[in-house]
Every structure is written in structure tokens, then in C-alpha cells.
Scaffold this active site. Structure first.
Site, PDB file in Angstrom:
ATOM      1  N   ALA A  29       7.244  -6.429   5.802  1.00  0.00           N
ATOM      2  CA  ALA A  29       6.832  -6.006   4.459  1.00  0.00           C
ATOM      3  C   ALA A  29       5.355  -6.340   4.245  1.00  0.00           C
ATOM      4  CB  ALA A  29       7.687  -6.705   3.411  1.00  0.00           C
ATOM      5  N   ASN A  30       4.872  -6.123   3.032  1.00  0.00           N
ATOM      6  CA  ASN A  30       3.520  -6.546   2.665  1.00  0.00           C
ATOM      7  C   ASN A  30       3.564  -7.143   1.258  1.00  0.00           C
ATOM      8  OD1 ASN A  30       3.004  -4.338   0.639  1.00  0.00           O
ATOM      9  ND2 ASN A  30       3.327  -3.084   2.470  1.00  0.00           N
ATOM     10  N   ARG A  31       2.448  -7.641   0.764  1.00  0.00           N
ATOM     11  CA  ARG A  31       2.441  -8.407  -0.492  1.00  0.00           C
ATOM     12  C   ARG A  31       2.323  -7.549  -1.744  1.00  0.00           C
ATOM     13  NH1 ARG A  31      -1.499 -11.472  -1.592  1.00  0.00           N
ATOM     14  NH2 ARG A  31      -2.934 -11.186   0.130  1.00  0.00           N
ATOM     15  N   ALA A  97       2.104   0.858  -1.112  1.00  0.00           N
ATOM     16  CA  ALA A  97       1.532   0.221   0.076  1.00  0.00           C
ATOM     17  C   ALA A  97       2.491   0.493   1.238  1.00  0.00           C
ATOM     18  CB  ALA A  97       1.365  -1.275  -0.167  1.00  0.00           C
TER      19      ALA A  97
END
Ligand code: CTP
Length: 236
Positions: A29-31, A97
């Protein structure tokens, strides 16, 4: 027809991260918090636009019940959501994102749990498709270059932000790129500059809250793109 009806558009917004499964219990995942896209959706709905929000896995969510909310987890689910809704809108704002790579899975991998072994392990990743570039191709196939406005984002290190944003505008074929520095991710504020084919179309001139940015960007899109009313009204 009221002024609000005349300017009413159908807008598709994507927001949040993607989760790309590694096994039954883990993911890449990403933030991204999804905050910016949610604020955009709220502000667009407040202005009377018809809003569809494709929202990734985040605890945040919009409060306005007029927003059509569709959740996704993976890049593949977001791709399917875009394919299903793009033909019904006037503007796409791609704030999600999206993962650039995802684990290459074999049948059954997502139902099982990877076990720890004494040695290390290597994840086999494959590139995800560029969803925004795919949307531009779909727009061309629909013959809607003139009445489907597409906005992408470029999250970049400050030093190369403008050069990279312009390259992204050209590579993806979108109408506008919102260039913003890496610090924007998961932050309450954004310092953005708009890149369009003719050059730059202004900037926020420093950090502003994402809620302020939502109104600012919608005004900017309004100025460069004035679509014919897309929603029939019998209130004249
Ligand atoms: N995007 C997309 N599909 C992907 C990756 C990104 O549609 N697989 C979209 C994002 O939603 C954003 C824009 O493309 O609107 C730019 O995303 P960004 O991550 O900044 O760029 P990348 O295309 O991933 O290029 P790079 O890795 O060189 O930064």
C-alpha cells in the site's frame, strides 16, 4: 434555469490508496489518506454537481449523502470502476494514489497465508496499467476529446516537480496535471501548481488546506473548461 443548474456538471473523482494483496492477510500500500479527493467530492457536491467518488481503502469517507460513493481495494477494482463510470461524466479528477507495482499472484495465493522460513524471501512484482492513460484512450475511442476534461496529479520531489509534471501531462495525454510535492501525501495541506498544454495555469502560492484547495481547483477547472450543460432541466 437557475445559475447553479446551468453550471451543473457530472464529475468522477478517484481518491485514496490501493491495496495490492500479497496473500490472505498482507498487502502492498501507500500512505495516501484520500483526504484531498474526499474534500473535492464534498465541495463539488456542495456546488450542486453530480459527484461519483471512487474511494480506496481509507477510514475517511464523505459525509454528503448526495455523493455516489463506490469503494475499491485494488488497482484492478479501480480500473473496473473507471471503465464503468467514465462514459457518464464530463470531468475526471484522478487523485487516487495508484500502485505502480503489484505482487504477481498465482491461483489461490490470496486465500492462503505465506509462512515464515529461515531464509529471506523475494516478492515477484508486475507493473500495474497506467489507468489515467487508459482513460484517455477510452475518451478517444468514445470521440469525447472535446467534452470530457481529464485532470491528473503528479506527486514529485520539489526539485524536479515542474519538469516531471509536464512530462506526465504529455505522456498520459490529460488536459491538466496538478503538480504537488511529496510532502502532500497524508498531510492536511497542499502547495500545488497547475500544468496545462499552454504552460502553467497558476498555483496556490504556498500551502493551503485540502478543503481550500478543493474550491480552488474546481474554480480553475471551471475557468479552463466550460462544458455545455449536460443534465437536462425542465425548470426553465
Ligand atoms: N496513475 C494511474 N495509474 C497508475 C499510476 C498512476 O492512473 N498505475 C495516475 C495517478 O492517479 C495520478 C497520475 O497518474 O493522477 C500520476 O501519478 P504518479 O504516481 O505521480 O505518476 P506515475 O504515472 O506513477 O509515474 P512515476 O512513477 O514516474 O511518478
Amino acid at each position: 434555469m437557475t445559475e447553479q443548474c446551468r453550471n451543473q456538471i457530472r464529475i468522477l473523482i478517484t481518491a485514496g490508496p490501493t491495496h495490492e494483496p500479497i496473500d490472505a492477510v498482507r498487502y502492498l500500500a501507500n500512505r495516501s489518506s484520500g483526504r484531498l479527493g474526499i474534500d473535492l467530492a464534498e465541495e463539488a457536491a456542495r456546488r450542486g454537481h453530480h459527484v461519483t467518488l471512487l474511494l480506496g481503502p481509507t477510514p475517511l469517507h464523505p459525509n454528503n449523502t448526495q455523493i455516489k460513493l463506490i469503494r475499491f481495494q485494488t488497482t484492478a477494482e479501480l480500473e473496473a470502476g473507471l471503465a464503468a463510470h467514465l462514459r457518464m461524466v464530463d470531468v475526471l479528477v484522478m487523485a487516487a494514489a495508484v500502485a505502480d507495482y503489484r505482487p504477481k499472484l498465482k491461483m489461490g495465493d490470496v486465500d492462503a497465508k505465506l509462512r515464515r522460513t529461515a531464509g529471506g524471501m523475494t516478492l515477484d512484482l508486475e507493473a500495474t496499467p497506467d489507468l489515467l492513460a487508459g482513460c484517455v484512450r477510452q475518451r478517444t475511442a468514445m470521440g469525447r476529446e472535446d467534452n470530457l476534461y481529464m485532470v491528473g496529479f503528479a506527486l514529485e520531489p520539489r526539485a524536479e516537480m515542474m519538469i516531471s509534471a509536464r512530462k506526465k501531462l504529455e505522456r498520459k495525454g490529460v488536459d491538466m496535471i496538478v503538480a504537488n510535492p511529496l510532502e502532500t501525501m497524508d498531510a492536511p495541506t497542499i502547495d500545488a501548481t497547475l500544468v496545462v498544454a499552454e504552460g502553467t495555469a497558476g498555483g496556490t502560492g504556498g500551502e493551503i488546506t485540502k478543503a481550500e484547495f478543493a474550491g480552488w481547483l474546481l474554480d480553475a477547472i471551471d475557468q479552463v473548461q466550460a462544458p455545455e450543460p449536460s443534465i437536462a432541466s425542465n425548470t426553465d
